[in-house]
Motif scaffolding. Structure first.
Motif: not given
Length: 249
Positions: A187-193, A199-205
């Protein structure tokens, strides 16, 4: 039939190493619009890293696939045995429930959890009788996210509410032999990093619409690192698995 063919492909990857990993836009459309066909003579994965990616995500994706199938085929209100069997067959689930179209709980079985469950997240989009698909919603909390999978159930062709399963993505990720190697977006949210930290927060962008336009898998670059990604459609949303490419390819 999209979900079924992807599941079959993943089984094929795990058992035989065959795949239709290389894809074009036309082939992607075939996933959606035609009955599933698996070419057992297809070429193998491009390299050992792609094979490794397939193998570490397979155990958890296979379990998710089984849950989705169980929900897909249940379009009416089940008896209590159905709910109990879900928890027995999929012990990584935190709970199962049925809620009516006004959000009132009709039935609930849950493992002990400190999280305050909020089934209203399933009603942020209009219920559509003509599209009885499983939808995914993510509830954020200070104790971590909770993922809900909801499937409308019907009586006399009218939506009566949702059958719901919910789980902590950390428990689900533990089904992988190397969960730290994966990151997961729902759902566009990081649920497992995984091990990727900030760095993983950039995936959702990333522009997921552009990513998913031509394929259900591929590579992307984040901060000078390449990541393999593989996606699964859940109603109008996507579940996306990612794994970093090891240096040296």
């Amino acid at each position: 039939m999209y979900k079924l063919i992807i599941n079959l492909i993943m089984v094929c990857l795990f058992i035989t190493g065959c795949t239709a990993w290389k894809s074009t836009k036309n082939f992607y459309k075939e996933y959606i619009n035609s009955d599933p066909e698996i070419d057992l003579q297809a070429n193998g994965l491009d390299n050992k890293q792609e094979e490794y990616f397939a193998k570490i995500l397979y155990p958890m994706d296979r379990q998710l696939s089984d849950v989705l199938h169980r929900l897909d085929v249940q379009d009416s209100y089940p008896d209590e045995v159905w709910f109990e069997q879900m928890l027995k067959d999929f012990p990584w689930l935190n709970g199962v429930a049925a809620i009516d179209r006004n959000g009132h709980i009709l039935f609930k079985r849950s493992a002990y959890s400190m999280k305050a469950l909020d089934f209203s997240v399933l009603f942020t989009k209009r219920l559509r009788v003509n599209e009885p698909k499983v939808r995914v919603c993510v509830q954020d909390s200070v104790l971590g996210p909770e993922v809900y999978l909801g499937r409308p159930f019907f009586r006399n062709n009218q939506v009566q509410g949702f059958l719901v399963v919910h789980f902590d993505p950390r428990t689900w990720a533990s089904l992988s032999p190397r969960p730290e190697e994966l990151a997961i977006i729902a759902e566009g949210k990081l649920i497992w990093a995984g091990k990727y930290g900030e760095l993983s927060k950039l995936f959702t962008q990333r522009n997921r619409t552009e990513m998913l336009k031509n394929s259900v898998f591929g590579k992307l670059e984040v901060k000078d690192r390449n990541f393999y990604w593989f996606s699964r459609a859940l109603e109008e949303n996507w579940l996306i698995y990612l794994m970093a490419e090891s240096k040296g390819g």
